[in-house]
Motif scaffolding. Structure first.
Motif, mmCIF file in Angstrom:
data_model
loop_
_atom_site.group_PDB
_atom_site.id
_atom_site.type_symbol
_atom_site.label_atom_id
_atom_site.label_comp_id
_atom_site.label_asym_id
_atom_site.label_seq_id
_atom_site.Cartn_x
_atom_site.Cartn_y
_atom_site.Cartn_z
ATOM 1 N N ILE A 28 -11.092 5.999 -42.596
ATOM 2 C CA ILE A 28 -11.096 5.636 -41.172
ATOM 3 C C ILE A 28 -9.682 5.711 -40.610
ATOM 4 C CG2 ILE A 28 -11.439 3.727 -39.557
ATOM 5 C CD1 ILE A 28 -13.802 2.843 -41.343
ATOM 6 N N VAL A 39 -14.540 8.609 -35.215
ATOM 7 C CA VAL A 39 -15.096 7.728 -36.237
ATOM 8 C C VAL A 39 -16.355 7.104 -35.644
ATOM 9 C CG1 VAL A 39 -14.763 5.672 -37.657
ATOM 10 C CG2 VAL A 39 -12.845 7.248 -37.262
ATOM 11 N N THR A 69 -12.701 -0.846 -38.648
ATOM 12 C CA THR A 69 -13.045 0.368 -37.916
ATOM 13 C C THR A 69 -12.301 0.536 -36.605
ATOM 14 O OG1 THR A 69 -14.849 -0.750 -36.761
ATOM 15 C CG2 THR A 69 -15.365 0.320 -38.867
#
Length: 216
Positions: free
Chosen positions: A81, A91, A130
């Motif tokens: 990521i 992503v 993330t």
């Protein structure tokens, strides 16, 4: 026709409908979807898909991953990521939520209800890092069952997909096949995937390679 005859006929139709719906859910859950082929020449961008890294599957399952496997897998996903963000690549998080009642019933009877609507365990694993990225829900293994994913990838001119997450033998496999069926270039980042059935992975991996996927 008597009321009893009508009732019996209606009950029979309901049983047939229920059985048909159950087997349809089993069928779609065990195969990859197909869709309109993409023109990869006009879609030069890359996206990293992170599949089903949710608390129910990483920590709450009756067949859980060992802490070592979970920690190592998520650490590698986080590295991917970070690298994707640094490279300016998309992503995308994929989230499993069972929506068909046969699947919900099976998960509640056999797996403690993991992945079913309303559970706190549907949240992504707390160790997953993330940032603010799009999320697409799916009710079966193949993430492309949700047409919004394909539409989003088209809008971002994505033709190459890098897959991470779980389970390698299920949702990663079917999403890879769904992508290949549409003409995407697919790369599976093997150290960033996990499976509770590692003995099944070698033949599945060979099948994916033969279908055109790459592994890194």
């Amino acid at each position: 026709m008597s009321f009893l005859t009508l009732a019996v006929s209606g009950l029979g139709a309901l049983v047939l409908w229920t059985a048909g719906y159950f087997f349809w859910v089993v069928w779609i859950s065990s195969k990859a979807t197909t869709g309109n082929p993409i023109d990869r020449a006009t879609r030069p961008n890359t996206a990293l898909l992170v599949i089903d890294i949710q608390e129910d599957f990483t920590r709450n399952s009756p067949k859980p991953y060992s802490e070592d496997v979970r920690a190592r897998g998520i650490a590698r996903i986080n590295q991917e990521i970070e690298a994707a963000h640094a490279a300016g690549q998309e992503v995308i998080l994929i989230k499993q939520v069972f929506r068909h009642w046969p699947a919900i019933l099976a998960m509640k009877l056999l797996m403690g209800g993991i992945g079913t609507p309303g559970r706190k365990g549907l949240a992504f694993d707390e160790d997953l890092k993330t940032g603010n990225v799009p999320v697409f829900e799916k009710p079966i293994g193949d993430a492309f069952f949700n047409p919004e994913l394909d539409a989003y990838l088209a809008g971002q001119n994505v033709g190459h997909l890098r897959l991470t997450g779980l389970d390698a033998c299920q949702c990663v496999q079917f999403t890879a096949k769904g992508a290949l069926n549409r003409g995407y270039s697919v790369e599976i980042i093997e150290p960033a995937t996990m499976t509770v059935t590692p003995e099944k992975w070698p033949p599945i991996k060979d099948e994916l390679l033969a279908a055109g996927a790459a592994l890194s």
